[in-house]
Motif scaffolding. Structure first.
Motif, PDB file in Angstrom:
ATOM      1  N   GLN A  75      23.933  82.997  97.494  1.00 55.98           N
ATOM      2  CA  GLN A  75      24.054  83.467  98.884  1.00 55.98           C
ATOM      3  C   GLN A  75      22.690  83.815  99.453  1.00 55.98           C
ATOM      4  OE1 GLN A  75      27.164  86.104 100.396  1.00 55.98           O
ATOM      5  NE2 GLN A  75      28.144  86.002  98.398  1.00 55.98           N
ATOM      6  N   GLY A  76      21.898  84.549  98.690  1.00 53.38           N
ATOM      7  CA  GLY A  76      20.537  84.877  99.101  1.00 53.38           C
ATOM      8  C   GLY A  76      19.604  83.810  98.567  1.00 53.38           C
ATOM      9  N   PHE A  77      19.073  82.967  99.441  1.00 54.31           N
ATOM     10  CA  PHE A  77      18.255  81.845  99.007  1.00 54.31           C
ATOM     11  C   PHE A  77      17.073  82.329  98.175  1.00 54.31           C
ATOM     12  CE2 PHE A  77      19.627  79.699 103.200  1.00 54.31           C
ATOM     13  CZ  PHE A  77      20.860  79.386 102.639  1.00 54.31           C
ATOM     14  N   ARG A  78      16.720  81.552  97.157  1.00 57.44           N
ATOM     15  CA  ARG A  78      15.643  81.928  96.244  1.00 57.44           C
ATOM     16  C   ARG A  78      14.469  80.966  96.437  1.00 57.44           C
ATOM     17  NH1 ARG A  78      19.080  84.335  91.082  1.00 57.44           N
ATOM     18  NH2 ARG A  78      20.398  85.631  92.406  1.00 57.44           N
ATOM     19  N   LEU A  90      27.031  71.207  90.730  1.00 59.28           N
ATOM     20  CA  LEU A  90      26.441  72.051  91.765  1.00 59.28           C
ATOM     21  C   LEU A  90      27.395  73.199  92.078  1.00 59.28           C
ATOM     22  CD1 LEU A  90      24.957  69.275  92.066  1.00 59.28           C
ATOM     23  CD2 LEU A  90      24.700  69.821  94.477  1.00 59.28           C
ATOM     24  N   ILE A  91      26.901  74.416  91.983  1.00 63.07           N
ATOM     25  CA  ILE A  91      27.672  75.617  92.309  1.00 63.07           C
ATOM     26  C   ILE A  91      27.104  76.190  93.598  1.00 63.07           C
ATOM     27  CG2 ILE A  91      28.449  77.877  91.498  1.00 63.07           C
ATOM     28  CD1 ILE A  91      27.525  76.890  88.643  1.00 63.07           C
ATOM     29  N   LEU A  92      27.939  76.351  94.617  1.00 67.62           N
ATOM     30  CA  LEU A  92      27.491  76.900  95.898  1.00 67.62           C
ATOM     31  C   LEU A  92      28.287  78.157  96.203  1.00 67.62           C
ATOM     32  CD1 LEU A  92      27.302  73.541  96.149  1.00 67.62           C
ATOM     33  CD2 LEU A  92      26.414  74.160  98.380  1.00 67.62           C
ATOM     34  N   ASP A  93      27.577  79.269  96.386  1.00 67.41           N
ATOM     35  CA  ASP A  93      28.205  80.573  96.616  1.00 67.41           C
ATOM     36  C   ASP A  93      28.174  80.900  98.105  1.00 67.41           C
ATOM     37  OD1 ASP A  93      29.284  83.076  96.357  1.00 67.41           O
ATOM     38  OD2 ASP A  93      27.584  83.959  95.320  1.00 67.41           O
ATOM     39  N   GLU A  94      29.343  80.905  98.750  1.00 68.84           N
ATOM     40  CA  GLU A  94      29.471  81.199 100.182  1.00 68.84           C
ATOM     41  C   GLU A  94      28.444  80.410 100.998  1.00 68.84           C
ATOM     42  OE1 GLU A  94      31.850  82.895 101.457  1.00 68.84           O
ATOM     43  OE2 GLU A  94      32.673  83.979  99.750  1.00 68.84           O
ATOM     44  N   PRO A  95      28.447  79.088 100.912  1.00 67.71           N
ATOM     45  CA  PRO A  95      27.350  78.309 101.495  1.00 67.71           C
ATOM     46  C   PRO A  95      27.308  78.288 103.012  1.00 67.71           C
ATOM     47  CG  PRO A  95      29.044  76.833 100.689  1.00 67.71           C
ATOM     48  CD  PRO A  95      29.425  78.215 100.231  1.00 67.71           C
ATOM     49  N   ILE A 151      31.293  72.909  92.781  1.00 64.75           N
ATOM     50  CA  ILE A 151      32.145  74.105  92.729  1.00 64.75           C
ATOM     51  C   ILE A 151      31.761  74.978  93.907  1.00 64.75           C
ATOM     52  CG2 ILE A 151      32.855  76.127  91.404  1.00 64.75           C
ATOM     53  CD1 ILE A 151      32.107  74.613  88.870  1.00 64.75           C
ATOM     54  N   LEU A 152      32.725  75.240  94.769  1.00 58.90           N
ATOM     55  CA  LEU A 152      32.504  75.951  96.022  1.00 58.90           C
ATOM     56  C   LEU A 152      33.161  77.321  95.928  1.00 58.90           C
ATOM     57  CD1 LEU A 152      31.262  75.115  98.803  1.00 58.90           C
ATOM     58  CD2 LEU A 152      33.569  74.519  99.519  1.00 58.90           C
ATOM     59  N   VAL A 153      32.353  78.380  95.911  1.00 58.60           N
ATOM     60  CA  VAL A 153      32.883  79.746  95.911  1.00 58.60           C
ATOM     61  C   VAL A 153      32.876  80.224  97.359  1.00 58.60           C
ATOM     62  CG1 VAL A 153      32.622  82.088  94.999  1.00 58.60           C
ATOM     63  CG2 VAL A 153      31.893  80.118  93.629  1.00 58.60           C
ATOM     64  N   THR A 154      34.051  80.441  97.908  1.00 54.92           N
ATOM     65  CA  THR A 154      34.142  80.774  99.334  1.00 54.92           C
ATOM     66  C   THR A 154      35.417  81.544  99.620  1.00 54.92           C
ATOM     67  OG1 THR A 154      34.182  79.847 101.575  1.00 54.92           O
ATOM     68  CG2 THR A 154      35.258  78.563  99.865  1.00 54.92           C
ATOM     69  N   HIS A 155      35.414  82.249 100.778  1.00 52.05           N
ATOM     70  CA  HIS A 155      36.608  82.943 101.248  1.00 52.05           C
ATOM     71  C   HIS A 155      37.249  82.231 102.433  1.00 52.05           C
ATOM     72  CE1 HIS A 155      34.299  86.307  99.328  1.00 52.05           C
ATOM     73  NE2 HIS A 155      35.482  86.541  98.838  1.00 52.05           N
ATOM     74  N   LYS A 156      36.638  81.141 102.890  1.00 54.94           N
ATOM     75  CA  LYS A 156      37.051  80.517 104.148  1.00 54.94           C
ATOM     76  C   LYS A 156      38.118  79.460 103.896  1.00 54.94           C
ATOM     77  CE  LYS A 156      32.646  81.570 106.327  1.00 54.94           C
ATOM     78  NZ  LYS A 156      31.505  81.073 107.112  1.00 54.94           N
ATOM     79  N   LEU A 157      39.336  79.818 104.222  1.00 53.73           N
ATOM     80  CA  LEU A 157      40.485  78.988 103.874  1.00 53.73           C
ATOM     81  C   LEU A 157      40.436  77.624 104.537  1.00 53.73           C
ATOM     82  CD1 LEU A 157      43.288  81.712 104.121  1.00 53.73           C
ATOM     83  CD2 LEU A 157      42.015  80.983 102.110  1.00 53.73           C
ATOM     84  N   GLN A 184      27.958  91.760 111.196  1.00 62.01           N
ATOM     85  CA  GLN A 184      28.608  90.966 110.142  1.00 62.01           C
ATOM     86  C   GLN A 184      29.565  91.835 109.313  1.00 62.01           C
ATOM     87  OE1 GLN A 184      27.898  87.994 110.762  1.00 62.01           O
ATOM     88  NE2 GLN A 184      25.891  88.107 111.721  1.00 62.01           N
ATOM     89  N   PRO A 185      30.591  92.422 109.933  1.00 64.89           N
ATOM     90  CA  PRO A 185      31.417  93.404 109.210  1.00 64.89           C
ATOM     91  C   PRO A 185      32.207  92.832 108.047  1.00 64.89           C
ATOM     92  CG  PRO A 185      32.410  92.838 111.320  1.00 64.89           C
ATOM     93  CD  PRO A 185      31.029  92.243 111.324  1.00 64.89           C
ATOM     94  N   THR A 186      32.446  91.511 108.034  1.00 68.06           N
ATOM     95  CA  THR A 186      33.272  90.955 106.959  1.00 68.06           C
ATOM     96  C   THR A 186      32.561  89.845 106.192  1.00 68.06           C
ATOM     97  OG1 THR A 186      34.339  89.418 108.520  1.00 68.06           O
ATOM     98  CG2 THR A 186      35.417  91.530 108.135  1.00 68.06           C
ATOM     99  N   ARG A 187      31.227  89.797 106.257  1.00 63.98           N
ATOM    100  CA  ARG A 187      30.508  88.762 105.509  1.00 63.98           C
ATOM    101  C   ARG A 187      30.730  88.955 104.013  1.00 63.98           C
ATOM    102  NH1 ARG A 187      24.454  87.504 107.023  1.00 63.98           N
ATOM    103  NH2 ARG A 187      25.562  86.305 108.613  1.00 63.98           N
ATOM    104  N   GLY A 188      31.161  87.875 103.353  1.00 62.43           N
ATOM    105  CA  GLY A 188      31.384  87.932 101.916  1.00 62.43           C
ATOM    106  C   GLY A 188      32.616  88.711 101.511  1.00 62.43           C
ATOM    107  N   VAL A 189      33.530  88.947 102.472  1.00 62.15           N
ATOM    108  CA  VAL A 189      34.723  89.749 102.204  1.00 62.15           C
ATOM    109  C   VAL A 189      35.945  88.827 102.183  1.00 62.15           C
ATOM    110  CG1 VAL A 189      36.189  91.578 103.147  1.00 62.15           C
ATOM    111  CG2 VAL A 189      33.726  91.829 103.178  1.00 62.15           C
ATOM    112  N   ASP A 190      36.865  89.074 101.267  1.00 61.74           N
ATOM    113  CA  ASP A 190      38.031  88.209 101.122  1.00 61.74           C
ATOM    114  C   ASP A 190      39.013  88.380 102.277  1.00 61.74           C
ATOM    115  OD1 ASP A 190      40.173  90.300 100.359  1.00 61.74           O
ATOM    116  OD2 ASP A 190      38.566  90.697  98.938  1.00 61.74           O
TER     117      ASP A 190
END
Length: 500
Positions: free
Chosen positions: A94-97, A170-175, A202-208, A425-431
């Motif tokens: 999520q936080g680019f490196r 490739l694993i992408l966290d909340e891309p 593999i996509l880790v996300t909350h966005k249905l 961003q009250p719900t960023r990264g929130v399920d």
């Protein structure tokens, strides 16, 4: 330890009976995950469901207490991410490196530089980046400084880093958390192209809706266990949400409008912006990251000096007041960066929930002396009210998942009952379940007569909550809409600086 590509019949990733315990927490309880080459697989679940732990095990940053991991059919035991990278895995966090001071090419080839006569071959590095960018539809300028790039282009750089290292998984966290709708569409096109070439995503996300659009298969976790394995072609957003939460969830709810009263916040000429927010009203600011909305909110909160203009809360001039003075005047603030600005990760959950209240009874018995029993009671109340998953009020806040840290921050600021709430961003990264709860709490806060200035990159969130919507583009308010006039197409065009 480079592993050969697997056949379509052999899973690219196979995790079997993964169990991982932490003190007081069973994060993964016998989890199975299987992803084949050429597949985009979504890993979903509420905050604290065990997604991050499972990916940490896969990427070598955590070791499982039980279970096995196979990559392309071979059992592996990674000592760290370097082993995972060598085996053909790559992860976009999520936080680019990235190194802002280096060029795109320098970032892409870092620690995997082409060499000539023992020295880094910069010409070959730039050529390699151009070839990868053209091959995968990821346009970048190899000579651009990363610090000057918009967030969507930085994400392309992260993906190019993985492809340069020949990652097949490739694993992408909340891309898409910081992307515009158009940027998200372009990212999905890239992911689909990579899958067609045999990569496993593999996509880790909350966005249905995103999962239904781009994914092939889904694994859902709840409380550390698998609750569903689904094919996107055969499921619905409601079915996924119910598997995540264990209950029916009302999706895409647009809340009834508020009843605006007297002006609470008045801003004139601050960073070139004029606006007002009234009691009983939510004013939403939509904008792509980097268009000045964060700087505006920081100026209103007292974290940036106000060089020109005027800020008033209920008619009182707070233009040059300190952050503490602004709180005393009636301001609460949920910042975008919950870890670095909004909370103290080393302090306990209870202490973090007391911040801002800690100089007043019943939490304080004097100007600085906290009443421990009152602090713990206050924490237990907010933990229950906002559904914060924590082993104990004494747990360090830094041990919470990102979503639970967000719930802590929102809960603390709503508990102030201040006349004005600034919230980014009250719900960023929130399920999805927590999104619904936070939205309901914000609307209840508005209906109790408070004024809310909301900044969100999620158009659905802006449209669901706002009574009025402002669009920021290149540092100014470029458009203003009543809620009934702000459909997604109109807002999307305004975000890009175009007329509807």
């Amino acid at each position: 330890m480079t592993l050969p590509p697997s056949s379509p019949e052999t899973p690219a990733v196979e995790m079997t009976a993964i169990t991982k315990r932490y003190p007081g927490t069973l994060a993964n309880d016998g989890v199975d995950l299987s992803v084949r080459p050429g597949e985009i697989h979504a890993l979903m679940g509420e905050n604290g469901a065990g997604k991050s732990t499972l990916m940490s095990v896969l990427y070598g940053t955590e070791r499982p207490d039980a279970g096995t991991v196979r990559i392309h059919g071979r059992e592996v035991h990674f000592a760290g991410p370097a082993d995972a990278i060598a085996a053909g895995l790559g992860m976009v966090h999520q936080g680019f490196r990235l190194f802002d001071s280096l060029t795109v090419a320098e970032n892409v080839v870092y620690r995997a530089e082409p060499r000539r006569f023992g020295l880094v071959d910069r010409t070959a590095a730039r050529r390699r980046v151009r070839e990868l960018a053209e091959e995968h539809g990821l346009p970048v300028d190899p000579d651009a400084r990363v610090g000057s790039l918009p967030v969507g282009v930085r994400q392309r750089v992260e993906i190019l880093k993985l492809l340069h290292r020949r990652a097949r998984v490739l694993i992408l966290d909340e891309p898409t958390a910081v992307l515009t709708p158009d940027e998200a569409v372009r990212l999905f096109a890239v992911l689909k192209s990579l899958a067609k070439q045999g990569h496993c995503v593999i996509l880790v996300t909350h966005k249905l809706q995103e999962v239904l659009e781009v994914g092939d298969t889904i694994t859902v976790l709840r409380d550390g266990r698998v609750t569903a394995r689904l094919r996107t072609a055969d499921t619905t957003a409601s079915e996924i949400a119910e598997a995540m939460t264990g209950r029916r969830v009302e999706l895409d709810r647009v809340h009834p409008p508020g009843t605006p009263g007297e002006v609470v916040l008045s801003v004139s000429g601050v960073r070139g912006v004029d606006l007002t927010v009234r009691a009983g009203e939510i004013v939403g600011i939509a904008g792509v990251a980097g268009n000045g909305q964060s700087e505006l909110i920081e100026a209103l909160a007292g974290l940036r000096p106000v060089a020109a203009g005027r800020v008033e809360i209920r008619g009182h001039d707070i233009t040059h007041a300190s952050p503490a003075g602004r709180r005393a005047a009636g301001l609460s603030y949920v910042p975008e960066d919950r870890a670095a600005v909004g909370t103290a990760p080393a302090a306990s959950v209870a202490d973090n929930l007391a911040m801002g209240h800690h100089r007043r009874p019943p939490l304080a018995t004097g100007r600085v002396l906290l009443h421990s029993a009152a602090v713990q009671g206050h924490a237990r109340s907010l933990i229950e009210r906002f559904g914060i998953k924590t082993a104990s009020p004494r747990t360090p806040a830094g041990a919470l998942s990102g979503g639970n840290l967000q719930k802590l921050l929102v809960g603390r600021e709503l508990a102030h009952e201040a006349p004005l709430l600034l919230v980014e961003q009250p719900t960023r990264g929130v399920d999805i379940g927590a999104v619904q709860r936070i939205h309901e709490q914000l609307v209840a806060h508005r209906d109790a007569g408070h004024a809310i200035l909301l900044v969100s990159s999620e158009l659905s969130e802006i449209r669901a909550l706002s009574d009025r919507i402002l669009v920021m583009y290149e540092g100014r308010i470029s458009a203003s809409y009543d809620r009934d006039d702000a459909d997604e197409r109109t807002l999307g065009l305004a975000l890009a600086g175009a007329e509807a």
